[in-house]
Structures are given as structure tokens and as C-alpha cells.
Design an enzyme around this catalytic site. Structure first.
Site, PDB file in Angstrom:
ATOM      1  N   ASN A   1       0.819  -1.193   0.000  1.00 43.43           N
ATOM      2  CA  ASN A   1       0.000   0.000   0.000  1.00 43.43           C
ATOM      3  C   ASN A   1       0.860   1.253   0.000  1.00 43.43           C
ATOM      4  O   ASN A   1       0.869   2.018  -0.964  1.00 43.43           O
ATOM      5  CB  ASN A   1      -0.932  -0.013   1.222  1.00 43.43           C
ATOM      6  CG  ASN A   1      -2.054   0.994   1.088  1.00 43.43           C
ATOM      7  OD1 ASN A   1      -2.025   1.856   0.227  1.00 43.43           O
ATOM      8  ND2 ASN A   1      -3.041   0.895   1.955  1.00 43.43           N
ATOM      9  N   ASP A   2       1.654   1.427   1.041  1.00 42.46           N
ATOM     10  CA  ASP A   2       2.441   2.649   1.164  1.00 42.46           C
ATOM     11  C   ASP A   2       3.407   2.851  -0.006  1.00 42.46           C
ATOM     12  O   ASP A   2       3.617   3.971  -0.442  1.00 42.46           O
ATOM     13  CB  ASP A   2       3.222   2.644   2.479  1.00 42.46           C
ATOM     14  CG  ASP A   2       2.294   2.585   3.684  1.00 42.46           C
ATOM     15  OD1 ASP A   2       1.177   3.126   3.577  1.00 42.46           O
ATOM     16  OD2 ASP A   2       2.675   1.997   4.699  1.00 42.46           O
ATOM     17  N   VAL A   3       3.965   1.745  -0.533  1.00 42.96           N
ATOM     18  CA  VAL A   3       4.993   1.890  -1.566  1.00 42.96           C
ATOM     19  C   VAL A   3       4.418   2.272  -2.926  1.00 42.96           C
ATOM     20  O   VAL A   3       5.173   2.546  -3.856  1.00 42.96           O
ATOM     21  CB  VAL A   3       5.845   0.601  -1.723  1.00 42.96           C
ATOM     22  CG1 VAL A   3       6.625   0.316  -0.444  1.00 42.96           C
ATOM     23  CG2 VAL A   3       5.007  -0.579  -2.128  1.00 42.96           C
TER      24      VAL A   3
END
Lengths: 463, 100
Positions: free
Chosen positions: A389-391
Site C-alpha cells: 500500500n504505502d509503496v
């Protein structure tokens, strides 16, 4: 054994540690480097049994206790290291680091009790330093372990007036340290140890999940420094060299990691003092998302010419590495070009995802690093984001207020279609909403990554 | 040079060696390198053994025995877990060799 020979063997062990770190910095020599380090540790440990300080004699006193304790430690450490799943390895490292810090603190406490009134100022100072930093490293590592193991929340824990509590704790540590140095007594030292343990907890609690690896690396460097300081107390050159090496290389490594994640080291370190309640922005209003069935996903994949798989920690947690490889093989067999886009910090730590996929025998040439894969996204029909998600969160580029702002990301939004395999709408480890989930090009498939992929694979087989 | 100065010199030089050996590392190796460095500071085991061999029975000895247990976990576990990580990299290289 005389002192000269003892010191020479210590020097040999120190050289082996230097060669170990040097070896670990390059993929070709990494494994040999680690073995050299183990050899150095083995030699140094065996030697210590054959040398006694002038006022003592061989064999060492309390020998049966010492050997028994080593046996117990080996029986705990070796199976733990052998059995731990690769996904849980970062917290294992954190735990090993914590116990090392705890050991250094205990050594310094015992040595302090033995020093008595006649001790030199510098030695007392080094002992106090070891107790403080060792205890911080111990309790801080335990908290990082609990965070990574998801026994406690991975979000930053911020409580009202938290920074004042932290500042007050830090101040008390300085005051009590002064007290311990001036008046030799055991109880002030134990109070100091207690305060340092508390500070370690308070220091790590406000750190957000994504920053935890940086903190592990930092605490690792801390433990190195405590070992160096305890080497000064014990007059052991080997401990000074080994501890300093780890302290110095750990500091550099912490900075490199922070850079790879686009984080400021300063911000991470002093997050404890500057943290403000920002959790409220994450609640967000209900917005429509497009979710699909495994069959929909299979169809999208089946008619693509190029698919890029973006693996994240969710994939590893679900132990879906093998299933994803099966799916990739199936797609390749249909003549579809498949590649994996590996973010430098995919997983929990830099390089963690490479280890995990290697474990599942994913062909090395399909693993493409971020800088190489990013220009290819416009020619990619489907970007399949599995448990990441964050990446891939564009907030890293577009919203300066986001905690991940400035982190380089995989540009999956340039692909023709985006598929997210997620457990829920819960934000990623860093706790930030991802705009991409609401993009019209995005299809969401909810569920455990392995279960979802298995369904996609069987749907692909029928197409 | 006094003993304290000699130790200070060793400390300072070791800082530079530590900086130097890891200054150019690819992000792929960050995790194993951290893990390996972590294992190396388990050498506090040597300090724990020395302290235990000087300890009087009672609290002192108990604390040193706990220190030895913790340090051994750090040292032994650390090197084993690092080796397990690096083993996977080796497997990867072998595959690459077969394809080439």
C-alpha cells in the site's frame, strides 16, 4: 595463557569482525563474511576460558554456572533463529538486539557493584552510560518487536502531554546519572536502570510502523556503543573494537536506510518529541470503490500483454509467495510478460522482499528494482498490487503533509489497470489513506492474499 | 601514551573503520548487514563471562548468569539468522548461473 597471547587472540577476533562487516557489504562475499564473524566470536569466547586476571586463577570461578548459562542461551537462541519464518525475521533481529543491550546493561551493573569507591571517574562514567543505553536498547527493542509482531498497534502511539513525559524522563535520567556518579550506591543505579527502561518504551511508542526498521537499526547501533563502553569498563580491547564497529556501521546503515525510505533521520529520532495527534485525518468519509471477483481479476490478467506484480508485506504475511509464482508461471505460459516491481523497502526492511521471493524460487531476472520498473508502467496493462500500500501511495508525491511524503514510490498509477489485493480498506503500515484505491482504473479484490490468489489461479486455468 | 589514551585512540580508529566498511552498500543487503552487525555485538558474551567469573554468589552471580544467557542468545541466534538470510541469496545466484 599470558596476557600478550590473550590480547593477540583478541586482536585476531577484532580483525575477523572487520572482515565480516566488509564481506557483508557485498552480495558475493556476504555469506563468507558472516561466517568469519561467527569464527571470530567463537575464538574470542573460547579464549576467555584460558586466561585469568593476575588476582584470579584458572579454571575460572563459577565455571559450571557460566557453561550452564551458555548452554541455556544456545538452546533458546539457535532453535529460535532456525525456526523463525522469514517474514518474521525483522522482529527476530530486534529481539536479538534487545537481549544484547540487556546483557551489556547487566554486565555494567555487576561491574559497577564491584568497582566500589576506588573506581576511576571515566570508568564509572562508562558504566553508567552502558546501563542507560543498554536499558533503552532493551526495552525499545521489545516495543519494536511487539509492533512488528502486531501484538500491539503499528500506528504511532501518542498520548496527551506525551512529549512532556518523555522530556521529563530524559531529564531525570541525566539527574540520576549525576547522582550515581557522585555517590556510589546500588539503589540509585537500579533507579537509573528503571528510568532508562521507561525511556526506551516512551521513545519507540510514537514511532509509526514504517519507521520501525530505522529504529531497529538505530537501537542496534546503540547496543554496539554500549558494548564498546563496557569494554572500557572491563579493559577489553576486543569489546571496544567490536562494539565501536557496530556502533559506527550501524549509524551509517541507519542513515542509508532512512535515505532509501525518503525519511529524515532527525524526524524519526525526534518524532517522540514533535509528534502531534494526526490520527484524525485517517478516518475519511465513505467513498465508492470498485471491487471485483477473482474471475474479474483473472479476465483482466488473461487479456493483458504485460503484467507487473507489486508484492508487499501482505503477500508475505499470507505466505502467498508460492501461489503468486504459480500464477506468474501460468501467465508466462500464456505468453504474457510478467515482472515483479520491487520497492527498496518492500516488506518490513530494505531488501526484505528479495529474501522472501528468493525463498519461493521466483526467477531472479523477474525481480526488477524500482528505478528500472518505473519507466515501464505506461506500457503495462495490469499492475497487480498484492498486499502493498504505502509503496504505491501517490500521497508520497502529492501531499506534503503525509508522513511518507518524499518517499520514492512505484508509479503503478501509470499502468492501464490497477488491481489491489487487500485484506480490507484499512490503510497500510504507515496508516495513510491511499487515493489510488478510489481511482476509476482500480479494481479491488478483498480477502487473504493467498486465498484470493488461489481463486484467481483456478479462474485463470478455466479461461 | 597512557592506557586510557590508548583505548581512546583505538575507539576513534574503530569509528572510522566502521564508517568505511559499510559506506557503499546496496539496499538489498541492508537487512543482512544489520543482522550481521547485530550478531557481532553479541560478543558482549565475553564481557559477561569475565564478570561472572569474578562474581560473588547471590545477586551478582544471578545477574551475570542472566547476562550470559541473553548475550548467548544474541550471538548464536544472530549469526544463524543472518546465515539463513544469506543462504537464500546464494540460491538465487545459482539459478541465475543456470539460466545464463
Amino acid at each position: 595463557m599470558n596476557r600478550t597471547l590473550y590480547d593477540l587472540i583478541g586482536l585476531l577476533a577484532a580483525v575477523l569482525f572487520i572482515l565480516a562487516l566488509k564481506g557483508l557489504s557485498s552480495p558475493k562475499s556476504a555469506r563468507r563474511g558472516n561466517l568469519l564473524g561467527a569464527l571470530g566470536a567463537f575464538i574470542a569466547t573460547v579464549t576467555v576460558f584460558f586466561y585469568a586476571d593476575p588476582e584470579y586463577s584458572l579454571p575460572l570461578e563459577n565455571l559450571e554456572w557460566i557453561l550452564g548459562a551458555i548452554a541455556v542461551g544456545t538452546l533458546i537462541g539457535a532453535p529460535a533463529a532456525r525456526k523463525v519464518q522469514m517474514t518474521q525475521m525483522p522482529q527476530m533481529v530486534a529481539l536479538f538486539n534487545g537481549v544484547g543491550g540487556g546483557a551489556a546493561a547487566l554486565v555494567a551493573i555487576v561491574e559497577y557493584i564491584k568497582l566500589g569507591e576506588s573506581a576511576k571517574f571515566a570508568v564509572v562514567l562508562a558504566a553508567v552510560f552502558t546501563v542507560v543505553i543498554g536499558c533503552i536498547s532493551f526495552s525499545g527493542s521489545i516495543v519494536t518487536f511487539l509492533k512488528l509482531q502486531e501484538i500491539m498497534t503499528t500506528r504511532p502511539v501518542i498520548f496527551p502531554a506525551g512529549r512532556f513525559v518523555i522530556a521529563a524522563t530524559l531529564l531525570s535520567i541525566f539527574i540520576v546519572s549525576g547522582w550515581v556518579i557522585n555517590s556510589s550506591g546500588t539503589s540509585p543505579l537500579l533507579i537509573l536502570a528503571g528510568l532508562s527502561l521507561l525511556f526506551g518504551i516512551l521513545f519507540v511508542l510514537p514511532v509509526g510502523g514504517a519507521d520501525v526498521p530505522i529504529i531497529i537499526s538505530l537501537l542496534n547501533a546503540f547496543t554496539g556503543l554500549t558494548v564498546a563502553a563496557s569494554g572500557y569498563v572491563l579493559n577489553s580491547t576486543l569489546l571496544i573494537v567490536a562494539g565501536t564497529l557496530v556502533g559506527a556501521s550501524g549509524t551509517i546503515l541507519t542513515r542509508l536506510m532512512a535515505e532509501a525510505m525518503g525519511r529524515s533521520l532527525f524526524g524519526t529520532l525526534f518524532g517522540a518529541f514533535t509528534a502531534k495527534a494526526q490520527a484524525s485525518s485517517e478516518t475519511g468519509e465513505e467513498r465508492p470503490v470498485k471491487s471485483g471477483s477473482p474471475e474479474d481479476v483473472a479476465i483482466l490478467l488473461n487479456y493483458a500483454r504485460r503484467v507487473v506484480i507489486v508484492p508487499g508485506f501482505g503477500l508475505a504475511v499470507a505466505q502467498a509467495q508460492h501461489t503468486v509464482r504459480e500464477m506468474a508461471d501460468l501467465l508466462s505460459a500464456k505468453g504474457i510478460e510478467v515482472a515483479y516491481g520491487i520497492h527498496p523497502v518492500a516488506g518490513r526492511m530494505p531488501g526484505h522482499m528479495n529474501v522472501l521471493l528468493a525463498e519461493a524460487n521466483v526467477p531472479y531476472e523477474q525481480l526488477v528494482e524500482m528505478d528500472e520498473i518505473n519507466p515501464t508502467f505506461p506500457q503495462t496493462d495490469v499492475a497487480l498490487v498484492i498486499g502493498a500500500n504505502d509503496v504505491v501511495n501517490p500521497a508520497a508525491k502529492t501531499s506534503p503533509g503525509a508522513p511518507i511524503y518524499g518517499m520514492p514510490i512505484l508509479d503503478v498509477q501509470q499502468a492501464g489497470n490497477i488491481i489491489f489485493l487487500k485484506r480490507s480498506m484499512r490503510p497500510g503500515f504507515a496508516g495513510i489513506e491511499n487515493e489510488l484505491l478510489y481511482d476509476p482504473k482500480t479494481t479491488l479484490l478483498f480477502g487473504d492474499a493467498k486465498a484470493s490468489l488461489t481463486k484467481v489461479v483456478s479462474a485463470l486455468k478455466t479461461l | 601514551m597512557s592506557e586510557a589514551m590508548a583505548l581512546l585512540a583505538i575507539f576513534t580508529l574503530a569509528i572510522f573503520v566502521g564508517f568505511e566498511v559499510v559506506s557503499k552498500v546496496s539496499s538489498t543487503l541492508h537487512t543482512p548487514l544489520m543482522s550481521g552487525a547485530n550478531a557481532i555485538h553479541g560478543i558482549i558474551l565475553v564481557g559477561a563471562i569475565i564478570v561472572a567469573s569474578h562474581s560473588d554468589p547471590g545477586l551478582e552471580l544471578w545477574l551475570s548468569v542472566i547476562a550470559i544467557v541473553l548475550a548467548t542468545i544474541n550471538l548464536v541466534g544472530g549469526f544463524i539468522v543472518t546465515d539463513r538470510m544469506l543462504e537464500m541469496f546464494k540460491g538465487k545466484k545459482k539459478q541465475l548461473g543456470e539460466k545464463a
